[in-house]
Design a protein around this motif. Structure first.
Motif, PDB file in Angstrom:
ATOM      1  N   PHE A  17       0.843  -1.193   0.000  1.00  0.00           N
ATOM      2  CA  PHE A  17       0.000   0.000   0.000  1.00  0.00           C
ATOM      3  C   PHE A  17       0.881   1.247   0.000  1.00  0.00           C
ATOM      4  N   LEU A  40      10.513   0.969  11.252  1.00  0.00           N
ATOM      5  CA  LEU A  40       9.324   0.132  11.384  1.00  0.00           C
ATOM      6  C   LEU A  40       8.046   0.958  11.489  1.00  0.00           C
ATOM      7  N   LYS A  41       8.185   2.276  11.515  1.00  0.00           N
ATOM      8  CA  LYS A  41       7.006   3.141  11.511  1.00  0.00           C
ATOM      9  C   LYS A  41       6.431   3.178  10.087  1.00  0.00           C
ATOM     10  N   TYR A  42       5.129   3.419   9.991  1.00  0.00           N
ATOM     11  CA  TYR A  42       4.558   3.342   8.658  1.00  0.00           C
ATOM     12  C   TYR A  42       4.704   4.657   7.888  1.00  0.00           C
ATOM     13  N   ARG A  43       4.125   4.708   6.724  1.00  0.00           N
ATOM     14  CA  ARG A  43       4.442   5.734   5.729  1.00  0.00           C
ATOM     15  C   ARG A  43       4.166   7.168   6.166  1.00  0.00           C
ATOM     16  N   GLY A  71       4.965  -6.030   5.790  1.00  0.00           N
ATOM     17  CA  GLY A  71       4.971  -6.197   7.242  1.00  0.00           C
ATOM     18  C   GLY A  71       4.845  -4.905   8.012  1.00  0.00           C
ATOM     19  N   ILE A  72       4.697  -3.795   7.301  1.00  0.00           N
ATOM     20  CA  ILE A  72       4.641  -2.473   7.942  1.00  0.00           C
ATOM     21  C   ILE A  72       3.407  -1.733   7.432  1.00  0.00           C
ATOM     22  N   GLY A  73       2.790  -0.963   8.310  1.00  0.00           N
ATOM     23  CA  GLY A  73       1.645  -0.143   7.913  1.00  0.00           C
ATOM     24  C   GLY A  73       0.502  -0.986   7.396  1.00  0.00           C
ATOM     25  N   ASP A  74      -0.032  -0.598   6.242  1.00  0.00           N
ATOM     26  CA  ASP A  74      -1.194  -1.289   5.686  1.00  0.00           C
ATOM     27  C   ASP A  74      -0.811  -2.420   4.744  1.00  0.00           C
ATOM     28  N   SER A  75       0.461  -2.583   4.463  1.00  0.00           N
ATOM     29  CA  SER A  75       0.865  -3.589   3.477  1.00  0.00           C
ATOM     30  C   SER A  75       0.704  -5.002   4.019  1.00  0.00           C
ATOM     31  N   GLY A  76       0.709  -5.953   3.086  1.00  0.00           N
ATOM     32  CA  GLY A  76       0.675  -7.350   3.483  1.00  0.00           C
ATOM     33  C   GLY A  76       2.056  -7.798   3.940  1.00  0.00           C
ATOM     34  N   GLY A  77       2.172  -9.104   4.139  1.00  0.00           N
ATOM     35  CA  GLY A  77       3.452  -9.637   4.584  1.00  0.00           C
ATOM     36  C   GLY A  77       3.601  -9.546   6.086  1.00  0.00           C
ATOM     37  N   ASP A  78       4.629 -10.193   6.575  1.00  0.00           N
ATOM     38  CA  ASP A  78       4.829 -10.268   8.019  1.00  0.00           C
ATOM     39  C   ASP A  78       6.259  -9.930   8.392  1.00  0.00           C
ATOM     40  N   LEU A  79       6.396  -9.281   9.515  1.00  0.00           N
ATOM     41  CA  LEU A  79       7.684  -9.187  10.185  1.00  0.00           C
ATOM     42  C   LEU A  79       7.499  -9.832  11.548  1.00  0.00           C
TER      43      LEU A  79
ATOM     44  N   ARG B  58      -0.125  -1.089  13.248  1.00  0.00           N
ATOM     45  CA  ARG B  58      -0.076  -2.445  12.696  1.00  0.00           C
ATOM     46  C   ARG B  58      -1.008  -3.383  13.472  1.00  0.00           C
ATOM     47  N   TYR B 266       8.607  -5.209  18.235  1.00  0.00           N
ATOM     48  CA  TYR B 266       7.653  -4.824  17.199  1.00  0.00           C
ATOM     49  C   TYR B 266       6.329  -5.522  17.480  1.00  0.00           C
TER      50      TYR B 266
END
Lengths: 319, 287
Positions: A17, A40-43, A71-79, B58, B266
């Motif tokens: 996103f 790691l903060k979002y956009r 993995g961050i903000g609204d995007s998919g994926g994982d951290l 998140r 996190y």
């Protein structure tokens, strides 16, 4: 308001996103700024710093993409839910680069950009630099509070599990993903870090309790004594910088005077390699006096924005 | 691969969008479940404010995805001047956030045809509560700020820390900062401009838990997040007990550290309180 949300897909199929800022009167040649999230903060960034910067850049005729990496903000994926410093180290080693490159390519193509400028703060700065090597049209970077060092002892932060608490942390991070079929797929196909899992199990169940790392809240393993001094220049940073310079790239390095990273930046890079005459001629280095890591006062943000605009406007038109 | 307008995920379709009038356009993401919309009540997630929003972001994404996975159409939105929404933070106050919450609720209701549940966190929970009292909506409140002005006073400690770092000493204590606000001057808090208007409206809202709530709210679940052994937020259990006199009020404590503060690791989810909230919403719908 010429902003619209956009969705892209990384090469691994992860939805990404972002917010695209489209100027009413684009500059010639058409120039886009990829403004990355900090760490790691979002956009949006702390105190909406990236929103403010992007809107101001848009008013000056630049396309801007503010992206959330996987993995961050609204995007998919994982951290994984690991201690923040461990994830920061992963980012400094390029964990987000491939996905960012994928999104930047869509940005370039869809907006018809003649030039892509990479920009980011902290983790966003190092990712911007590492990603720049994949873009022939990226010859300018704005790197704000760029982290240049890594801890020397951990190419894998879990190469040594430092006691029972550390082992518990690692296992808990894996356990939280037990409901995710992709995590199981990685395990079955041996793409998971089986060695780390084994070391964590051993530390958790075989290590004596007294060996547990001294206690910060939540059982975060304490850093080994002297860790602050035990740092080295991030070689990926140097490699990427040299590759960027080899294609004629120029960078604006900005540091906040009171940012914790600034001393390391100065001692490990700013006063040494960056001060070499060839580099000093090519790049520009400025320090925002008194500023902290989040550029918390309006005058610091104004000064940061002013330097960015001056550098971009003054040197971008002829390219 | 062109820019897309929505993402297909294993929890459903996620569509980022803006809603609202020019000048007050608000960014939102609509999570549409698959395969059969209508299985669960629609939900509007109301985020915390200031930097609490950034830390919790998140976790709220994960909460919305879990809600969608369970069949709830779910809307996450940024209040005016927050996140990706239009305007500057300093241009808006608490009353605006309340209006935004009502507008988001109506937007989703008009789209879905059913009354959404408001699922608020921190100051977003405070706005959700007051909005639910007006809208006759059900509400889940995760640690609502019972005294917003007291919370701001606590937050002003961050300004003192900033002064010590920047000037080497405290140049204005909290009382003096409050006096600045009373005199009509904006005070910087974590990089945000805390305006006199915001401060005044926070003070005016201090008694909302008794004066404005529960109003027409038919059912409310209040959740406190605390690790075992840590103190619970003052007053929430007592407030919930009072609310039970006029509405269906439930209170629970979840063994979870707060996800909206400066965390050491996190945070990507808060499964305990989110599951509790969604279970409660499902139970409300049961015949």
């Amino acid at each position: 308001m010429s902003e619209r949300p956009v969705v892209m897909t990384s090469r691994e199929g992860v939805p990404l996103f972002g917010i695209l800022h489209e100027p009413d009167a684009p500059r010639t040649p058409r120039t886009g700024v990829s403004l990355l999230n900090p760490g790691l903060k979002y956009r949006v960034a702390p105190n909406r710093l990236n929103v403010r910067l992007a809107r101001a850049l848009e008013r000056r005729g630049y396309y801007v993409l503010r992206l959330d990496p996987p993995g961050i903000g609204d995007s998919g994926g994982d951290l994984p839910e690991l201690p923040l410093p461990e994830l920061w180290q992963r980012i400094q080693r390029g964990a987000l680069v491939e996905s960012v490159v994928d999104a930047q390519r869509v940005f370039e193509r869809e907006c018809g950009l003649a030039e892509l400028v990479g920009m980011g703060n902290c983790g966003g700065a190092i990712t911007s630099l590492l990603a720049s090597t994949a873009h022939p049209t990226c010859r300018r970077l704005i790197l704000v509070d760029l982290p240049v060092t890594l801890r020397a002892d951990d190419s894998n932060p879990h190469a040594r599990i430092r006691g029972r608490a550390h082992g518990t942390w690692v296992l808990a991070a894996y356990a939280r993903r037990a409901g995710d079929w992709r995590a199981w797929l990685r395990l079955i196909t041996l793409r998971s870090d089986v060695g780390t899992i084994a070391r964590a199990l051993r530390a958790r169940f075989l290590a004596p309790k007294k060996a547990a790392a001294a206690g910060s809240p939540g059982g975060t393993p304490a850093a080994p004594a002297g860790a602050a001094e035990d740092e080295r220049l991030n070689e990926r940073f140097i490699d990427a910088l040299e590759a960027f310079e080899a294609k004629g790239g120029e960078a604006l390095f900005v540091t906040a005077e009171q940012d914790n990273n600034t001393i390391q930046f100065d001692t490990m890079f700013g006063s040494t390699r960056l001060a070499e005459p060839a580099r000093a001629r090519r790049h520009r280095r400025i320090t925002i006096r008194g500023a902290n890591h989040i550029y918390g006062l309006p005058e610091w943000r104004d000064e940061l924005a002013g330097e960015v605009f001056s550098w971009l406007d003054g040197r971008g038109g002829a390219r | 691969m062109p820019f897309g307008a929505a993402a297909e995920t294993e929890s459903g379709t996620e569509t980022p969008l803006f809603f609202g009038a020019d000048g007050r356009r608000k960014f939102a993401v609509l999570h549409t479940p698959r395969p059969a919309p209508g299985a669960g009540a629609p939900i509007v997630v109301c985020a915390p404010h200031f930097e609490e929003k950034l830390w919790a972001h998140r976790v709220l994404v994960a909460a919305a995805r879990e809600a969608s996975r369970r069949g709830h159409p779910t809307l996450r939105f940024d209040a005016s001047g927050h996140g990706d929404s239009e305007g500057e933070f300093e241009d808006f106050g608490l009353e605006d956030f309340l209006e935004d919450t009502v507008e988001a609720w109506r937007w989703l209701r008009d789209r879905d045809g059913r009354d959404p549940v408001l699922f608020g966190w921190r100051l977003g929970a405070t706005a959700a509560a007051v909005a639910s009292a007006r809208l006759a909506a059900r509400a889940v409140l995760v640690e609502p700020l019972l005294d917003p002005s007291g919370w701001l006073l606590e937050m002003l400690r961050g300004n003192l820390t900033f002064q010590i770092r920047h000037y080497g000493r405290v140049t204005k204590n909290r009382n003096e900062l409050v006096a600045e606000l009373a005199a009509g001057r904006t005070v910087v808090l974590d990089g945000y401009g805390l305006t006199p208007r915001f401060h005044r409206e926070a003070a005016d809202a201090a008694g909302w838990a008794d004066s404005a709530f529960p109003g027409r709210c038919p059912a409310v679940l209040s959740i406190a997040l605390r690790r075992k052994g840590m103190p619970t937020p003052p007053g929430l259990a007592e407030a919930s007990a009072r609310w039970a006199g006029t509405t269906r009020a439930t209170y629970l404590e979840s063994d979870e550290e707060p996800v909206w503060s400066d965390v050491r690791r996190y945070r990507t989810s808060a499964p305990g309180p989110v599951a509790a909230a969604l279970d409660w919403i499902a139970a409300q719908e049961a015949p």
